[in-house]
Design a protein around this motif. Sequence first.
Motif, short mmCIF file in Angstrom:
data_model
loop_
_atom_site.label_atom_id
_atom_site.label_comp_id
_atom_site.label_asym_id
_atom_site.label_seq_id
_atom_site.Cartn_x
_atom_site.Cartn_y
_atom_site.Cartn_z
N CYS A 146 -19.09 7.66 -4.81
CA CYS A 146 -18.54 8.32 -6.00
C CYS A 146 -19.41 9.50 -6.42
N ASN A 299 -12.26 12.37 -7.05
CA ASN A 299 -12.84 11.37 -6.16
C ASN A 299 -12.02 11.21 -4.89
N ARG A 583 -6.30 6.11 -10.00
CA ARG A 583 -6.66 5.24 -11.13
C ARG A 583 -5.46 4.83 -11.98
N HIS A 589 -11.37 0.03 -11.97
CA HIS A 589 -11.58 -0.57 -10.65
C HIS A 589 -11.14 -2.03 -10.63
MO LIG Z 1 -16.07 6.33 -8.98
#
Ligand SMILES: [Mo]
Length: 688
Positions: A146, A299, A583, A589
């Motif tokens: 990340c 990302n 996301r 996550h």
């Molecule tokens: Mo991340």
Amino acid sequence: MNSRPSCCSNPVSVIPAVCMLCGSHCGINVTFANGVPAKVEGRADHPLSPGYICPKGQAIAEIYNSKERLQVPLQKTTEGDWKQLSWAEAIGIWADRLQAIKKQYGAEAVAVHVGQAGVGKQFTSYVERFCHVFGTPNFSTSESHCHQSRVMASRMTCGFHPQPDFMNAGLIVLWGRNPRQSSPEAMQLIKQARLKGAKLMVIDPRAHGLARQADLHLQLRPGSDLALALGLLHVIIKEQLYDQDFVARWTKGFAELAAAVDKWSPEKAEQLTGVKADAVRQAARIYARSTPACITPGNAVELNIEGFQALRAITIIQAICGNLDIRGGAMATRHLPLTSLALKEKVPVLKKAVGQEEYPLFFKHSGQAQANLLAEAILSEHPYPIKAVVIAGSNPLLTWPNVGKIKEAFSKLELLVVIDNFMTETALKADMVLPAALFLAETEIWENSCFPGENRVGAAGKIVGNRACLTNWDLWKQLAEEMGYKEYFPWESEEKALDFRLKALGLSLSRLRQYPEGVVYDHWQEKKYEKQGFATPSGKVEIYSEELEAYGYSPLPAYDENEENQNSYPDEDYPLLLSSGARSMAFLHSRYRNIPSLRRLSPAPWLKINPSTAAAMGLNDGDQVFLESSQGRVAVRLKFTEELSGQVVYLLHGWREANVNILSDDRLLDPVTGFPACRAIRINIRKK
Ligand SMILES: [Mo]
Ligand SMILES: Nc1nc2c(c(=O)[nH]1)N[C@H]1C(S)=C(S)[C@@H](COP(=O)(O)OP(=O)(O)OC[C@H]3O[C@@H](n4cnc5c(=O)[nH]c(N)nc54)[C@H](O)[C@@H]3O)O[C@H]1N2
Ligand SMILES: Nc1nc2c(c(=O)[nH]1)N[C@H]1C(S)=C(S)[C@@H](COP(=O)(O)OP(=O)(O)OC[C@H]3O[C@@H](n4cnc5c(=O)[nH]c(N)nc54)[C@H](O)[C@@H]3O)O[C@H]1N2
Ligand code: SF4
């Protein structure tokens, strides 16, 4: 701002605080009833996020009060049950086991990983300091998958990691980033910029809400960002759309780049990306003619096999079009300059970190082990045996590539310690589980860049007592003291340690607490390179990087048409490409599937697929299917969506019930950074 628990005297009280769940750092009001948080709302009077709160923020009281939250240190018995320990016992056992492993195998046999829960938090440096004192080079963080690739690519190219100036941009390019789900603070700026007339370009395999509103959406095949960037460079250079004066004065290697991208016609880019050649041309022209413009790569670009080179190409596009360090472009802002806690010089580390040999530039930039190689290192004992792993604020069994291998590796360890708030998949495998306090019980500092050109730092104070948990700081401080390292951790509290870190800025926590809007630590100024050059070896934008060349990598962002790269193209056995990880507002996550209000927003994992792709395979909406990759198999239900086209399917990571990272491959890593290629996984689907 209130900094101390002061909630218990009144049956109901409201305390202002800062939400530290994600990097948006929204201002919140926490209503206490009988001493415990009962409700959390956005703080209407907060200068940075007036009134805003997302569903996760609204669920803070629910998270805090969850019956599943860990409250006691636990040790696994030989029968596999959990035995409760006092903190003194837990810290004692932890210290003894680490010392014993160090004595038998060397300090490097202990690896420590701080996950996403440590991103942007200062306790992470405290843990790193512990590793320095203990003597292990094997400290890693989320930087293994990340942000660090973006930072490295831009720093090696232009000497800084740009901050997009959305508010003043003529064009905003969201390249593999979807702030509507991932960064409400950025979304707020983008909305305002759009109202002022900024155009929007979205580069994303999914036609999500923001993409559909964009002036131009390039719906590329996942993992093909480098090919697209090279196609854009081809058009920009061929049509002389670049800033000729800037290129002549401030770049190195432009002629070599022009020669290298000569073959990258939009038609060639179309073959690899699926984006029509005309759209590639149009995008290049719009970008080059919309100065000032800012590109914000997300990302998604990093988590591909060519991620680093794609990010270099994106920096170069910004540079040659004259968008570096200008208002509305890619600002060079200062990273929060805190007093370092590093102790490497005092306690020299003799062994190389895991991944240091394979990814020397990643190590040079991050100073960290590459966590994606940890499982392999444990199993192969190369470069040396690793016998203990401590995981703090991460859930590798759901978030790291090739979970099958991680499980096998963790089973081989002599000691696995997990520090978390909940009994995660990874914690279940541990020998010892230690409960960390939630952020409401901890002091931290935050950074924010909501006002263009003004980076701020502020304090997030403790507003509840610790109950049974230790803060992330106290845990490591107590361990350090138990192991005889007290002299290296002289601060009696996290507040004192933070004061020490803030010294470099001439600030203190008590000062920060006076300013809910934070203190501006950096006033951005335009085109600093005109006075001081770029912070690269040549002082120019390094389109051609001799450093990369010296390390054996391509000095230009060149597409590697080798076998590995082919792994992200569908073939006969695996005809579909699985993207994962875009996301979801409901979760962080692997977190919060156990929080009812958040679970209701997204009750189950779904494999998203275009109806015509499914129909061609004889599959229907809602069918239960097996997803198969070369690494493993996962069962999941299908959901039809028009957001995706052709061979691309999508599943969110972080689900226990359908764990995408069983399918991702830990050998498919970006050659420069070691980042995993989990945004484009070749798969097959079979009806269950
Ligand atoms: Mo991340
Ligand atoms: N397939 C796929 N995999 C991915 C990604 C993807 O896009 N696709 N994205 C990658 C990225 S960018 C990232 S950053 C990683 C994130 O992966 P991880 O680092 O594993 O992050 P989380 O799953 O959020 O796990 C954080 C854990 O910390 C716990 N926690 C929360 N607060 C605290 C605290 O204060 N202290 C401690 N000790 N624990 C706490 C939470 O309960 C949770 O179990 O996932 C990566 N994995
Ligand atoms: N709600 C919530 N917010 C978060 C997080 C969270 O877990 N939940 N995690 C935080 C963390 S650690 C991170 S790293 C950030 C990440 O946040 P972002 O940088 O915004 O990245 P993602 O949302 O993962 O992906 C952005 C978009 O990239 C697209 N995409 C997928 N593959 C590709 C590809 O190969 N190329 C291109 N160009 N696009 C692709 C996806 O469809 C998605 O719409 O979010 C942060 N914010
Ligand atoms: S966006 Fe949500 S999780 Fe992130 S800081 Fe704001 S309220 Fe908290």
